[in-house]
Scaffold this active site. Structure first.
Site, PDB file in Angstrom:
ATOM      1  N   ILE A 122     -15.929   7.543  12.330  1.00 27.59           N
ATOM      2  CA  ILE A 122     -16.212   8.984  12.226  1.00 27.59           C
ATOM      3  C   ILE A 122     -16.472   9.359  10.767  1.00 27.59           C
ATOM      4  O   ILE A 122     -15.902   8.764   9.851  1.00 27.59           O
ATOM      5  CB  ILE A 122     -15.052   9.821  12.823  1.00 27.59           C
ATOM      6  N   CYS A 123     -17.357  10.341  10.596  1.00 22.38           N
ATOM      7  CA  CYS A 123     -17.619  10.911   9.279  1.00 22.38           C
ATOM      8  C   CYS A 123     -17.708  12.425   9.450  1.00 22.38           C
ATOM      9  O   CYS A 123     -17.129  12.974  10.386  1.00 22.38           O
ATOM     10  CB  CYS A 123     -18.887  10.321   8.664  1.00 22.38           C
ATOM     11  N   ARG A 124     -18.441  13.092   8.611  1.00 19.39           N
ATOM     12  CA  ARG A 124     -18.528  14.555   8.709  1.00 19.39           C
ATOM     13  C   ARG A 124     -19.427  14.979   9.859  1.00 19.39           C
ATOM     14  O   ARG A 124     -19.055  15.794  10.684  1.00 19.39           O
ATOM     15  CB  ARG A 124     -19.046  15.137   7.393  1.00 19.39           C
ATOM     16  N   GLY A 128     -21.969  12.500  11.401  1.00 19.93           N
ATOM     17  CA  GLY A 128     -22.499  11.388  12.183  1.00 19.93           C
ATOM     18  C   GLY A 128     -23.503  10.524  11.455  1.00 19.93           C
ATOM     19  O   GLY A 128     -23.965   9.524  11.988  1.00 19.93           O
ATOM     20  N   ILE A 188     -16.670  14.775  12.512  1.00 16.67           N
ATOM     21  CA  ILE A 188     -15.492  15.649  12.550  1.00 16.67           C
ATOM     22  C   ILE A 188     -15.905  17.110  12.746  1.00 16.67           C
ATOM     23  O   ILE A 188     -15.156  17.891  13.348  1.00 16.67           O
ATOM     24  CB  ILE A 188     -14.610  15.478  11.275  1.00 16.67           C
TER      25      ILE A 188
END
Length: 142
Positions: free
Chosen positions: A96-98, A100, A125
């Site tokens: 996961i990141c901010r 995608g 996220i």
């Protein structure tokens, strides 16, 4: 003169074919699976012990993160810190990141290093937060 033009044409065509095929072969099908934040949340509910890899910065992580995140390794550091994930090659890893984008880069890097069960969380996220799923703020860096 026609003979020389044909030879040059064949050489140029050969170069394009060789490099084109090399690009096609190296690109290949992706080796990780994209999943939505909803699907990820469902899997997390069914198994709170799943391995979640956050590839954002520590500052972004402190701002908000998925409860129970297993490890934070910023995508820029992932290649040199790959040994921290040794032994997880057959484990499901949810990246996961901010939003995608960085998680795609991380997922590609993981699969290129032999990790077989990599899941890219599309939407990141921010998508997770938009769905009103539980998030945490602050806390220690995993």
């Amino acid at each position: 003169m026609d003979y020389k033009v044909k030879i040059i044409f064949i050489l140029i065509l050969s170069v394009f074919l060789i490099y084109g095929l090399k690009y096609i072969v190296s690109a290949g099908p992706k080796q990780y699976e994209d999943i939505s934040v909803s699907e990820f949340h469902g899997r997390l509910q069914g198994n709170p012990g799943i391995f979640v890899l956050d590839v954002r910065t520590p500052e972004e992580y402190r701002e908000l993160h998925v409860p129970g995140t297993s490890r934070l390794i910023p995508v820029e550091e992932l290649k040199r810190r790959m040994d921290e994930l040794k032994g997880l090659e057959e484990t499901e890893i949810y990246v996961i990141c901010r939003s995608g984008r960085r998680s795609v880069t991380a997922s590609e890097l993981l699969t290129s290093h032999g990790f077989k069960k990599v899941f890219n969380i599309t939407g990141g996220i921010m998508g997770y937060k938009r769905m009103s799923y539980p998030i945490e703020q602050g806390g220690p860096i995993p």
